[in-house]
Motif scaffolding. Sequence first.
Motif, PDB file in Angstrom:
ATOM      1  N   VAL A  11      -2.008  -3.826  13.672  1.00 54.43           N
ATOM      2  CA  VAL A  11      -1.108  -3.099  14.568  1.00 54.43           C
ATOM      3  C   VAL A  11      -1.682  -1.705  14.810  1.00 54.43           C
ATOM      4  O   VAL A  11      -2.245  -1.088  13.900  1.00 54.43           O
ATOM      5  CB  VAL A  11       0.301  -2.982  13.929  1.00 54.43           C
ATOM      6  N   ASP A  12      -1.535  -1.214  16.025  1.00 50.82           N
ATOM      7  CA  ASP A  12      -1.970   0.145  16.338  1.00 50.82           C
ATOM      8  C   ASP A  12      -1.150   1.152  15.536  1.00 50.82           C
ATOM      9  O   ASP A  12       0.061   0.989  15.369  1.00 50.82           O
ATOM     10  CB  ASP A  12      -1.814   0.400  17.840  1.00 50.82           C
ATOM     11  N   LYS A  13      -1.795   2.193  15.050  1.00 45.75           N
ATOM     12  CA  LYS A  13      -1.109   3.212  14.238  1.00 45.75           C
ATOM     13  C   LYS A  13       0.038   3.883  14.991  1.00 45.75           C
ATOM     14  O   LYS A  13       1.073   4.185  14.409  1.00 45.75           O
ATOM     15  CB  LYS A  13      -2.103   4.285  13.776  1.00 45.75           C
ATOM     16  N   ARG A  14      -0.158   4.109  16.267  1.00 46.54           N
ATOM     17  CA  ARG A  14       0.895   4.767  17.055  1.00 46.54           C
ATOM     18  C   ARG A  14       2.120   3.875  17.192  1.00 46.54           C
ATOM     19  O   ARG A  14       3.253   4.346  17.152  1.00 46.54           O
ATOM     20  CB  ARG A  14       0.353   5.170  18.428  1.00 46.54           C
ATOM     21  N   VAL A  15       1.890   2.580  17.329  1.00 44.43           N
ATOM     22  CA  VAL A  15       3.007   1.629  17.419  1.00 44.43           C
ATOM     23  C   VAL A  15       3.759   1.618  16.089  1.00 44.43           C
ATOM     24  O   VAL A  15       4.993   1.661  16.050  1.00 44.43           O
ATOM     25  CB  VAL A  15       2.502   0.215  17.777  1.00 44.43           C
ATOM     26  N   THR A  34       0.794  -1.235   0.000  1.00 44.88           N
ATOM     27  CA  THR A  34       0.000   0.000   0.000  1.00 44.88           C
ATOM     28  C   THR A  34       0.820   1.277   0.000  1.00 44.88           C
ATOM     29  O   THR A  34       0.326   2.316  -0.423  1.00 44.88           O
ATOM     30  CB  THR A  34      -0.915   0.053   1.237  1.00 44.88           C
ATOM     31  N   LEU A  35       2.039   1.232   0.501  1.00 43.26           N
ATOM     32  CA  LEU A  35       2.889   2.417   0.695  1.00 43.26           C
ATOM     33  C   LEU A  35       2.227   3.449   1.605  1.00 43.26           C
ATOM     34  O   LEU A  35       2.533   4.632   1.543  1.00 43.26           O
ATOM     35  CB  LEU A  35       3.269   3.063  -0.639  1.00 43.26           C
ATOM     36  N   ASP A  36       1.311   2.986   2.423  1.00 38.04           N
ATOM     37  CA  ASP A  36       0.610   3.856   3.368  1.00 38.04           C
ATOM     38  C   ASP A  36       0.732   3.239   4.760  1.00 38.04           C
ATOM     39  O   ASP A  36       0.210   2.153   5.002  1.00 38.04           O
ATOM     40  CB  ASP A  36      -0.864   3.979   2.966  1.00 38.04           C
ATOM     41  N   PRO A  37       1.429   3.928   5.680  1.00 29.83           N
ATOM     42  CA  PRO A  37       1.633   3.333   7.003  1.00 29.83           C
ATOM     43  C   PRO A  37       0.334   3.061   7.763  1.00 29.83           C
ATOM     44  O   PRO A  37       0.236   2.051   8.460  1.00 29.83           O
ATOM     45  CB  PRO A  37       2.495   4.350   7.744  1.00 29.83           C
ATOM     46  N   ASP A  38      -0.653   3.921   7.626  1.00 26.13           N
ATOM     47  CA  ASP A  38      -1.910   3.719   8.350  1.00 26.13           C
ATOM     48  C   ASP A  38      -2.656   2.482   7.836  1.00 26.13           C
ATOM     49  O   ASP A  38      -3.141   1.665   8.620  1.00 26.13           O
ATOM     50  CB  ASP A  38      -2.809   4.953   8.243  1.00 26.13           C
ATOM     51  N   LYS A  39      -2.746   2.346   6.518  1.00 27.12           N
ATOM     52  CA  LYS A  39      -3.425   1.181   5.943  1.00 27.12           C
ATOM     53  C   LYS A  39      -2.655  -0.100   6.246  1.00 27.12           C
ATOM     54  O   LYS A  39      -3.254  -1.139   6.523  1.00 27.12           O
ATOM     55  CB  LYS A  39      -3.577   1.349   4.429  1.00 27.12           C
ATOM     56  N   ALA A  40      -1.335  -0.016   6.190  1.00 29.07           N
ATOM     57  CA  ALA A  40      -0.508  -1.185   6.481  1.00 29.07           C
ATOM     58  C   ALA A  40      -0.683  -1.614   7.936  1.00 29.07           C
ATOM     59  O   ALA A  40      -0.779  -2.805   8.231  1.00 29.07           O
ATOM     60  CB  ALA A  40       0.954  -0.886   6.183  1.00 29.07           C
ATOM     61  N   ALA A  41      -0.725  -0.647   8.835  1.00 28.97           N
ATOM     62  CA  ALA A  41      -0.905  -0.960  10.256  1.00 28.97           C
ATOM     63  C   ALA A  41      -2.257  -1.629  10.485  1.00 28.97           C
ATOM     64  O   ALA A  41      -2.347  -2.635  11.195  1.00 28.97           O
ATOM     65  CB  ALA A  41      -0.782   0.312  11.090  1.00 28.97           C
ATOM     66  N   LYS A  42      -3.280  -1.091   9.863  1.00 29.26           N
ATOM     67  CA  LYS A  42      -4.623  -1.650  10.028  1.00 29.26           C
ATOM     68  C   LYS A  42      -4.684  -3.074   9.471  1.00 29.26           C
ATOM     69  O   LYS A  42      -5.215  -3.980  10.116  1.00 29.26           O
ATOM     70  CB  LYS A  42      -5.649  -0.766   9.324  1.00 29.26           C
ATOM     71  N   ALA A  43      -4.113  -3.271   8.282  1.00 29.93           N
ATOM     72  CA  ALA A  43      -4.138  -4.600   7.660  1.00 29.93           C
ATOM     73  C   ALA A  43      -3.322  -5.616   8.457  1.00 29.93           C
ATOM     74  O   ALA A  43      -3.661  -6.799   8.489  1.00 29.93           O
ATOM     75  CB  ALA A  43      -3.612  -4.512   6.231  1.00 29.93           C
TER      76      ALA A  43
END
Length: 168
Positions: free
Chosen positions: A62-66, A50-59
Amino acid sequence: MARVKKKFKEVDKDSPPVELVADRNDPVQIPEHYAYTMAQIAFLEEYKKTLDPDKAAKAAGVDKRVAATWLKKPHIEEVVVSVHKTDVKSVMLGAKMAAGQFEEVLQALVQRFDEGDSRVSGALASMVSNKMKFTGHGGMEDTGSKTQININIDLGSVKEEKGEVIDV
């Protein structure tokens, strides 16, 4: 996460037992490296897609802050930079291939037009116009200091020459 564990198990099944490759009296020098957690590996795998940290974290679950704190770590940042470099190279390669194919089609249309096939004149004019826009040589609303070129092609039959013909 289960997908990553499954991959590790598949790789490990062909490895010999530790007793056959390690000797307690002669320890193996382990090169300096960073170990990744299963969650970090899952996050990085999703990030590659995805090249998107938020989407990658969700998928990856993992919590976005982590994930944001992971991105500040040098070994994670190194992987992210590598992913971006690879992505940029693939996009540039795709753009070069597309430009090459565009030029091949354009040259084929020019050849057909030169051979007298007037049916390609509309497509030829459109492609030349697009090429000029892509390269910044015309067709812009606000041309500024750029040269603007207008191309007019008469699609009707040629009975008499009208206007001035300029060979470029």
